[in-house]
Design a protein around this motif. Structure first.
Motif, PDB file in Angstrom:
ATOM      1  N   UNK A 113       0.842  -1.196   0.000  1.00 47.44           N
ATOM      2  CA  UNK A 113       0.000   0.000   0.000  1.00 47.44           C
ATOM      3  C   UNK A 113       0.879   1.248   0.000  1.00 47.44           C
ATOM      4  N   UNK A 114       0.283   2.331  -0.436  1.00 44.47           N
ATOM      5  CA  UNK A 114       0.957   3.625  -0.434  1.00 44.47           C
ATOM      6  C   UNK A 114      -0.107   4.697  -0.269  1.00 44.47           C
ATOM      7  N   UNK A 115       0.254   5.753   0.431  1.00 42.76           N
ATOM      8  CA  UNK A 115      -0.649   6.890   0.591  1.00 42.76           C
ATOM      9  C   UNK A 115       0.009   8.128   0.000  1.00 42.76           C
ATOM     10  N   UNK A 116      -0.769   8.850  -0.760  1.00 39.52           N
ATOM     11  CA  UNK A 116      -0.322  10.105  -1.361  1.00 39.52           C
ATOM     12  C   UNK A 116      -1.069  11.238  -0.671  1.00 39.52           C
ATOM     13  N   UNK A 117      -0.354  12.261  -0.253  1.00 43.13           N
ATOM     14  CA  UNK A 117      -0.979  13.418   0.375  1.00 43.13           C
ATOM     15  C   UNK A 117      -0.745  14.646  -0.489  1.00 43.13           C
ATOM     16  N   UNK A 118      -1.837  15.348  -0.768  1.00 46.40           N
ATOM     17  CA  UNK A 118      -1.791  16.555  -1.585  1.00 46.40           C
ATOM     18  C   UNK A 118      -2.300  17.714  -0.732  1.00 46.40           C
ATOM     19  N   UNK A 119      -1.433  18.669  -0.457  1.00 42.00           N
ATOM     20  CA  UNK A 119      -1.786  19.817   0.372  1.00 42.00           C
ATOM     21  C   UNK A 119      -2.189  20.992  -0.506  1.00 42.00           C
ATOM     22  N   UNK A 120      -3.225  21.724  -0.046  1.00 42.13           N
ATOM     23  CA  UNK A 120      -3.747  22.863  -0.800  1.00 42.13           C
ATOM     24  C   UNK A 120      -3.784  24.095   0.094  1.00 42.13           C
ATOM     25  N   UNK A 121      -3.833  25.277  -0.516  1.00 38.49           N
ATOM     26  CA  UNK A 121      -3.796  26.507   0.274  1.00 38.49           C
ATOM     27  C   UNK A 121      -5.047  26.725   1.129  1.00 38.49           C
TER      28      UNK A 121
END
Length: 89
Positions: free
Chosen positions: A6-14
């Motif tokens: 498994x892998x988790x991707x995190x995308x941060x936004x303003x």
């Protein structure tokens, strides 16, 4: 889905608004592009969108990662275009 990898991707936004737009745009794909070897979950934690991919093998995991990164990039591009057209950005 209980998988070996498994892998988790995190995308941060303003801001939360942008994160919500991306999350809602890609969440419709959950279950639609899964296959027998992999699956994904999407959720948002305030300004962060998290995509978790699970797969039976590393080839399927890599394919899932590539797919979800492209989906997020597309959602971001469409959101940017909409904001430019509406004079928001």
């Amino acid at each position: 889905m209980r998988s070996a990898h498994s892998a988790s991707l995190e995308f941060d936004y303003p801001d939360e608004r942008r994160a919500r737009i991306v999350e809602q745009s890609i969440a419709v794909e959950v279950g639609e592009i899964d296959d027998a070897r992999s699956g994904a979950r999407v959720h948002r934690d305030e300004k962060t969108v998290v995509v978790t991919i699970e797969a039976d093998d590393l080839v399927a995991l890599r394919a899932g990662l590539n797919t979800w990164v492209r989906l997020v990039e597309t959602a971001e591009s469409v959101s940017d275009a909409g904001e430019r057209q509406n004079g928001v950005a």
